[in-house]
Design a protein around this motif. Structure first.
Motif, short mmCIF file in Angstrom:
data_model
loop_
_atom_site.label_atom_id
_atom_site.label_comp_id
_atom_site.label_asym_id
_atom_site.label_seq_id
_atom_site.Cartn_x
_atom_site.Cartn_y
_atom_site.Cartn_z
N PHE B 74 0.85 -1.19 0.00
CA PHE B 74 0.00 0.00 0.00
C PHE B 74 0.89 1.24 0.00
O PHE B 74 2.05 1.17 0.38
CB PHE B 74 -0.95 -0.01 1.21
N ASP B 75 0.31 2.36 -0.44
CA ASP B 75 1.09 3.59 -0.61
C ASP B 75 0.82 4.56 0.53
O ASP B 75 -0.33 4.72 0.97
CB ASP B 75 0.72 4.28 -1.93
N MET B 76 1.89 5.22 0.97
CA MET B 76 1.78 6.22 2.03
C MET B 76 2.22 7.58 1.47
O MET B 76 3.18 7.68 0.71
CB MET B 76 2.65 5.83 3.22
N VAL B 77 1.50 8.62 1.88
CA VAL B 77 1.74 9.97 1.38
C VAL B 77 2.15 10.86 2.55
O VAL B 77 1.49 10.85 3.59
CB VAL B 77 0.44 10.51 0.73
N GLY B 113 -2.26 6.92 4.63
CA GLY B 113 -2.59 5.99 3.56
C GLY B 113 -3.17 6.74 2.38
O GLY B 113 -4.10 7.53 2.55
N LYS B 114 -2.61 6.52 1.20
CA LYS B 114 -3.10 7.20 0.01
C LYS B 114 -4.54 6.76 -0.28
O LYS B 114 -5.34 7.50 -0.82
CB LYS B 114 -2.19 6.80 -1.14
N HIS B 115 -4.84 5.52 0.10
CA HIS B 115 -6.17 4.93 -0.13
C HIS B 115 -6.73 4.36 1.16
O HIS B 115 -5.98 4.09 2.10
CB HIS B 115 -6.08 3.79 -1.16
N GLU B 116 -8.01 4.14 1.14
CA GLU B 116 -8.63 3.37 2.21
C GLU B 116 -8.07 1.94 2.18
O GLU B 116 -7.72 1.44 1.10
CB GLU B 116 -10.16 3.35 1.99
N TYR B 252 -6.75 9.96 -1.83
CA TYR B 252 -7.95 9.59 -2.59
C TYR B 252 -9.10 9.22 -1.66
O TYR B 252 -8.88 8.63 -0.60
CB TYR B 252 -7.65 8.39 -3.50
N ASP B 253 -10.30 9.54 -2.11
CA ASP B 253 -11.53 9.10 -1.42
C ASP B 253 -11.65 9.59 0.02
O ASP B 253 -12.30 8.94 0.84
CB ASP B 253 -11.65 7.56 -1.45
N MET B 254 -11.00 10.73 0.34
CA MET B 254 -11.24 11.29 1.69
C MET B 254 -12.70 11.69 1.80
O MET B 254 -13.32 11.53 2.85
CB MET B 254 -10.32 12.50 1.93
N ALA B 336 -22.72 -1.68 9.43
CA ALA B 336 -21.95 -0.50 9.01
C ALA B 336 -21.27 -0.80 7.67
O ALA B 336 -20.05 -0.82 7.56
CB ALA B 336 -20.92 -0.12 10.07
N ILE B 337 -22.11 -1.00 6.65
CA ILE B 337 -21.54 -1.38 5.35
C ILE B 337 -21.01 -0.16 4.61
O ILE B 337 -20.64 -0.24 3.46
CB ILE B 337 -22.57 -2.13 4.47
N PHE B 338 -20.92 0.95 5.32
CA PHE B 338 -20.39 2.19 4.75
C PHE B 338 -19.17 2.67 5.54
O PHE B 338 -18.72 3.78 5.37
CB PHE B 338 -21.48 3.27 4.77
N VAL B 339 -18.64 1.84 6.45
CA VAL B 339 -17.53 2.26 7.31
C VAL B 339 -16.26 1.44 7.06
O VAL B 339 -16.30 0.22 7.09
CB VAL B 339 -17.91 2.14 8.81
N GLY B 340 -15.17 2.13 6.78
CA GLY B 340 -13.85 1.50 6.64
C GLY B 340 -12.82 2.34 7.38
O GLY B 340 -13.14 3.02 8.35
N PHE B 341 -11.58 2.33 6.91
CA PHE B 341 -10.55 3.16 7.55
C PHE B 341 -9.33 3.28 6.66
O PHE B 341 -9.21 2.59 5.66
CB PHE B 341 -10.16 2.58 8.91
N ARG B 342 -8.46 4.22 7.03
CA ARG B 342 -7.12 4.25 6.42
C ARG B 342 -6.11 4.42 7.54
O ARG B 342 -6.46 4.84 8.65
CB ARG B 342 -7.02 5.33 5.35
N VAL B 343 -4.87 4.06 7.26
CA VAL B 343 -3.85 4.06 8.31
C VAL B 343 -3.03 5.34 8.27
O VAL B 343 -2.94 6.01 7.24
CB VAL B 343 -2.91 2.83 8.21
N LEU B 344 -2.41 5.65 9.41
CA LEU B 344 -1.55 6.81 9.55
C LEU B 344 -0.25 6.37 10.22
O LEU B 344 -0.26 5.46 11.06
CB LEU B 344 -2.27 7.86 10.42
N ARG B 345 0.85 7.00 9.81
CA ARG B 345 2.12 6.73 10.48
C ARG B 345 2.78 8.04 10.85
O ARG B 345 3.10 8.85 9.98
CB ARG B 345 3.04 5.95 9.55
#
Lengths: 436, 366
Positions: B74-77, B113-116, B252-254, B336-345
């Motif tokens: 996965f890509d990190m920005v 995370g660039k993406h979810e 993306y997709d924020m 919660a079929i509309f809930v996900g997440f993205r990671v942070l470092r």
């Protein structure tokens, strides 16, 4: 502050306001209607319905909580399970819910443990029992409950073999004669978007039905590994999902929901089926004898086909859905979407409901109204549909409804006791195994 | 080995480990080149051999993290630290009172995370696909594998959690905040880089990307379709990540697709407390109860106002409505079929004590 956020339940915009308002009005009207004809012993909640729980696993505990959340006087007065620890943890979990804690009266001598606990629950002064043990016990428990004049909520599936189905159909008939309520945990029948979509399809929204596709493809469920000191019977009773006399295989235990939706739509059950299946990745210890995938082609008497797939393998394409194709269009019943050529799709946009709660609300309200439901026949037929699929994949043969439902292959052990021998696990070999 | 997940086995199974590693390394370098071209808010610069390392904010570069022992990455920005105004002004259309008062917030630099997070990544953890792969290939666990194996993993869901909406390339959904946090713990052990969920402040800062408008592309919801999946264009389901235009910082997709877990609890007076300070540094309203916790960004099932940079949504009990068991699973929000997440470092890895602040809390395990 939360409710405003939820599309499904809340006050946000215009588009859904109308539908919501009209659904609420309809619900109010139906409540008024049922009250005006209420005249039974439990009328208008004036009398307390005393509940006994038989089978205190996660689902039995959940069902009991839902029963205790219905309107009118309700009380949980006795519990039974094969294992003491399951009973106690169930009771402890139920008491955590402050809304229902006051509706639980459970002295020590109303907690029954062992294979005969169901008899003791039935004899403990209850009006309604919740049957939620593994399905292998259901026919015995239902017959005893109806003989004892109890209303029943029973979980699906309702049996694991032909003899069991016949016993359930017999008991369901008796329950009807006695005007006892008999509900089956096929909760899609109480889920708003299913009800509305099925009605539209039955009214001809996609013309005549040609084929159906149904799936329960998932990663599989829990395994409870063998512990030192367990007898074979104790072990199988704990790890029940993997033994057919208890579970019926996952095609019966899970996929019944999807098969049942098409039976509901058709108003009948299939006439015959053939299929294939096997055990590809379920090779570890503690995974008993059930398959990990089945594919079955069912045929209804009018020639309509239903293609059925179920799988327990992680990391694959998954779906738990029901689809139907007709002469004028198609529908994803599970999503509440109907597509017809040249028109914008119809999508269910009404109020969403919690079907597990509604099935209990409906049952208790109907018992109080004096018109108790009887869902026994379709519950038994949908269970039989799934069992017939297993008979086909295990045997590799074409199986007719008559052969399946009249089958004398009985999966039950000779004796129910923890020191008795349960049936030896045996993985079916298509072409060789006698499966019906 | 023919029965293994094809994503994990394809290509690698025929190769010797040394060859395999060399090839993976090459692929990572190429991926870094590609992602650098998209967005580099830290101010240009060429990709380095070790882009995942940086001493200061100006050294931060985009990087691709490979999940070892799998074919997934996965890509990190990089997101430079800074100060911004959190919340929305009183006259913003569609605004709710809990988005104010506006207040000044400073956040430290981090990668995001660039993406979810997609099912491809999530299921490695959720279904033990990494452990299964080692077994099949007869590989010994590395030191990091052993640490990662020690992180708790969820029980299997009874039903299909994609709800028929698709898997490969689609965002993972229906996890509780606990599950999302545990995934981050596992990912940290697996990669040797510290990952966690964003705080609500970090999330909004990254979403705004220096803007002060309702959305990161301006105020006009008519432009939303270029940047986001929402009710009017999503065909009633989530969509593959990264198909719309990114925000000014390359995320993306924020706005839309799936709403994203943050670490904070949602209560109505936290913003007011923060507003008493001239500047609040790295705020976190630490949860003490199971509900309500924050998700941000709105989803495929929402109208435009819920996708605004400042819009907040709270988790609720009904998100487990279709879990018919008691006790209900601590790992799944079946509804919660509309809930996900993205990671942070974070740029600076926190101390062990500081990490406690972000960890799974007792309330979640009730």
């Amino acid at each position: 502050m939360n409710e405003r956020r939820s599309r499904a339940t809340a006050s946000s915009p215009t588009r859904r306001e109308f539908l919501k308002a009209s659904t609420t009005a309809a619900a109010a009207a139906s409540v008024a209607g049922s009250l005006s004809i209420a005249r039974s012993a439990y009328a208008a909640g004036s009398e307390t319905i005393r509940i006994g729980l038989i089978g205190c696993g996660g689902r039995g505990t959940g069902a009991t909580s839902q029963a205790l959340h219905t309107k009118g006087g309700v009380k949980l007065v006795s519990m039974g399970d094969a294992f003491r620890d399951r009973l106690e943890s169930s009771l402890a979990n139920l008491k955590k819910d402050k809304v229902i804690a006051g509706r639980i009266d459970m002295p020590e001598d109303h907690r029954f443990v062992g294979f005969d606990a169901y008899k003791q629950v039935l004899g403990s002064g209850v009006d309604l029992v919740i049957l939620a043990t593994p399905p292998g016990f259901r026919p015995i428990h239902l017959a005893a409950a109806v003989d004892a004049d109890k209303n029943v909520f029973m979980e699906k599936p309702v049996a694991v073999d032909g003899p069991g189905i016949r016993a359930v159909l017999e008991a369901a008939k008796k329950a009807k004669k006695k005007n006892l309520g008999l509900a089956v945990g096929l909760q899609r029948h109480h889920q708003n978007h299913y009800i509305e979509t099925i009605h539209r399809l039955q009214d001809g929204a996609i013309g005549d039905m040609v084929t159906a596709r149904v799936y329960w493809n998932g990663a599989g469920v829990w395994v409870r590994p063998r512990k030192p000191g367990q007898t074979d019977m104790q072990y199988q009773m704990r790890n029940w999902y993997y033994f057919n006399w208890l579970c019926g295989d996952h095609i019966v235990e899970q996929h019944i929901h999807n098969l049942d939706v098409i039976n509901w739509l058709k108003g009948t059950h299939p006439a015959r089926c053939q299929g294939m299946g096997g055990r590809q990745v379920r090779i570890g210890k503690d995974t008993g004898e059930i398959f990990d995938h089945h594919a079955v082609e069912y045929e209804y008497e009018d020639g309509t086909r239903m293609f059925s797939y179920c799988r327990h393998i992680p990391g694959c394409w998954n779906s738990v859905t029901e689809h139907v194709h007709g002469t004028k269009g198609s529908a994803d019943i599970s999503s509440g979407v109907i597509r017809t050529a040249g028109q914008a799709p119809w999508r269910y946009r009404g109020k969403k409901n919690n079907p597990y709660q509604t099935e209990h609300d409906d049952l208790f309200a109907a018992i109080r109204s004096g018109n108790p439901p009887n869902e026994g026949e379709y519950g038994a037929h949908s269970t039989m549909t799934a069992i017939m699929g297993r008979m086909a994949t295990y045997s590799g043969k074409m199986v007719s409804w008559e052969e399946a439902i009249n089958s004398n292959l009985n999966l039950a052990p000779e004796k129910y006791a923890f020191n008795a021998e349960p049936p030896e696990p045996h993985v079916a070999v298509p072409g060789q195994t006698k499966a019906f | 080995m023919w029965f293994m997940d094809s994503r994990l086995v394809r290509r690698t199974r025929r190769w010797q480990p040394a060859v395999r590693q060399a090839l993976c390394f090459g692929a990572a370098i190429l991926a870094v080149w590609a992602s650098t071209a998209v967005a580099d808010p830290a101010g240009g610069g060429s990709p380095t051999a070790a882009p995942a390392k940086a001493a200061t904010a100006v050294d931060m570069r985009p990087y691709t993290e490979h999940i070892s022992g799998t074919e997934e990455s996965f890509d990190m920005v990089p997101i430079p630290g800074g100060t911004f105004t959190m919340g929305s002004p009183g006259d913003e259309p569609g605004r709710h009172a809990d988005e104010g008062p506006q207040h000044a917030v400073k956040v430290d630099p981090f990668w995001m995370g660039k993406h979810e997070v997609t099912w491809d990544e999530y299921e490695i953890w959720n279904f033990n696909l990494d452990i299964q792969r080692r077994k099949v290939l007869g590989e010994q666990p590395t030191k990091r594998d052993k640490l990662a194996d020690a992180v708790t993993r969820p029980t299997k869901p009874y039903t299909d959690m994609t709800f028929g909406m698709g898997k490969e390339g689609y965002p993972a959904i229906c996890m509780t905040q606990l599950a999302a946090k545990k995934y981050c713990e596992w990912l940290s052990a697996k990669t040797g880089h510290y990952y966690r969920l964003p705080t609500e402040a970090e999330w909004e800062y990254a979403c705004r990307a220096g803007t002060t408008t309702a959305y990161s592309f301006g105020d006009n919801p008519d432009d939303l379709g270029q940047y986001a999946w929402y009710y009017d264009n999503s065909d009633d389901q989530y969509q593959p990540v990264g198909k719309k235009k990114p925000n000014p910082w390359g995320l993306y997709d924020m706005h839309g697709n799936v709403a994203e877990w943050c670490l904070d609890r949602l209560d109505s007076d936290f913003y007011a407390k923060c507003a008493n300070n001239k500047l609040t540094v790295d705020p976190l309203n630490r949860p003490t109860r199971l509900y309500s916790r924050v998700v941000r960004g709105g989803s495929w099932d929402d109208d435009p106002e819920m996708l605004r940079s400042a819009a907040r949504r709270a988790s609720e009990k009904d998100w487990k409505m279709q879990d018919p068991q008691i006790p209900q699973s601590i790992w799944y929000h079946t509804d919660a079929i509309f809930v996900g997440f993205r990671v942070l470092r974070p740029l600076d890895e926190p101390s062990t004590e500081e990490k406690q602040r972000y960890r799974a809390d007792p309330a979640q395990l009730e």
